[in-house]
Scaffold this motif. Sequence first.
Motif, PDB file in Angstrom:
ATOM      1  N   CYS A  27       0.837  -1.201   0.000  1.00  0.00           N
ATOM      2  CA  CYS A  27       0.000   0.000   0.000  1.00  0.00           C
ATOM      3  C   CYS A  27       0.870   1.248   0.000  1.00  0.00           C
ATOM      4  CB  CYS A  27      -0.878   0.042   1.256  1.00  0.00           C
ATOM      5  SG  CYS A  27      -2.107  -1.247   1.358  1.00  0.00           S
ATOM      6  N   THR A  28       0.293   2.337  -0.489  1.00  0.00           N
ATOM      7  CA  THR A  28       0.969   3.628  -0.411  1.00  0.00           C
ATOM      8  C   THR A  28       0.784   4.201   1.000  1.00  0.00           C
ATOM      9  OG1 THR A  28      -0.980   4.840  -1.134  1.00  0.00           O
ATOM     10  CG2 THR A  28       0.548   4.102  -2.860  1.00  0.00           C
ATOM     11  N   ALA A  29       1.418   5.318   1.287  1.00  0.00           N
ATOM     12  CA  ALA A  29       1.312   5.949   2.608  1.00  0.00           C
ATOM     13  C   ALA A  29      -0.129   6.341   2.941  1.00  0.00           C
ATOM     14  CB  ALA A  29       2.214   7.179   2.674  1.00  0.00           C
ATOM     15  N   ASP A  30      -0.936   6.649   1.906  1.00  0.00           N
ATOM     16  CA  ASP A  30      -2.325   7.032   2.180  1.00  0.00           C
ATOM     17  C   ASP A  30      -3.291   5.842   2.191  1.00  0.00           C
ATOM     18  OD1 ASP A  30      -2.620   6.370  -0.496  1.00  0.00           O
ATOM     19  OD2 ASP A  30      -3.338   8.343  -1.125  1.00  0.00           O
ATOM     20  N   GLY A  31      -2.740   4.623   2.084  1.00  0.00           N
ATOM     21  CA  GLY A  31      -3.576   3.423   2.169  1.00  0.00           C
ATOM     22  C   GLY A  31      -4.069   2.880   0.836  1.00  0.00           C
ATOM     23  N   THR A  32      -3.679   3.502  -0.280  1.00  0.00           N
ATOM     24  CA  THR A  32      -4.081   3.004  -1.595  1.00  0.00           C
ATOM     25  C   THR A  32      -3.391   1.670  -1.855  1.00  0.00           C
ATOM     26  OG1 THR A  32      -4.308   5.259  -2.427  1.00  0.00           O
ATOM     27  CG2 THR A  32      -4.098   3.522  -4.071  1.00  0.00           C
TER      28      THR A  32
END
Length: 53
Positions: A27-32
């Motif tokens: 996941c990316t830092a924003d949760g994507t």
Amino acid sequence: MPGLFRRWELEHLVDTEADFNVEPAGCTADGTELFAVYRRERPATTTHRQKEE
């Protein structure tokens, strides 16, 4: 095709000329959610037809 693509862009990337394997990739830092997509070209099909006489 390395890169980050949105869900709605996949129709422009995927075709019927190859096989695709999709795996979760974190996941990316924003949760994507991220996925790794591997593309394998299909071998060229060859057909041999007998010449009609």
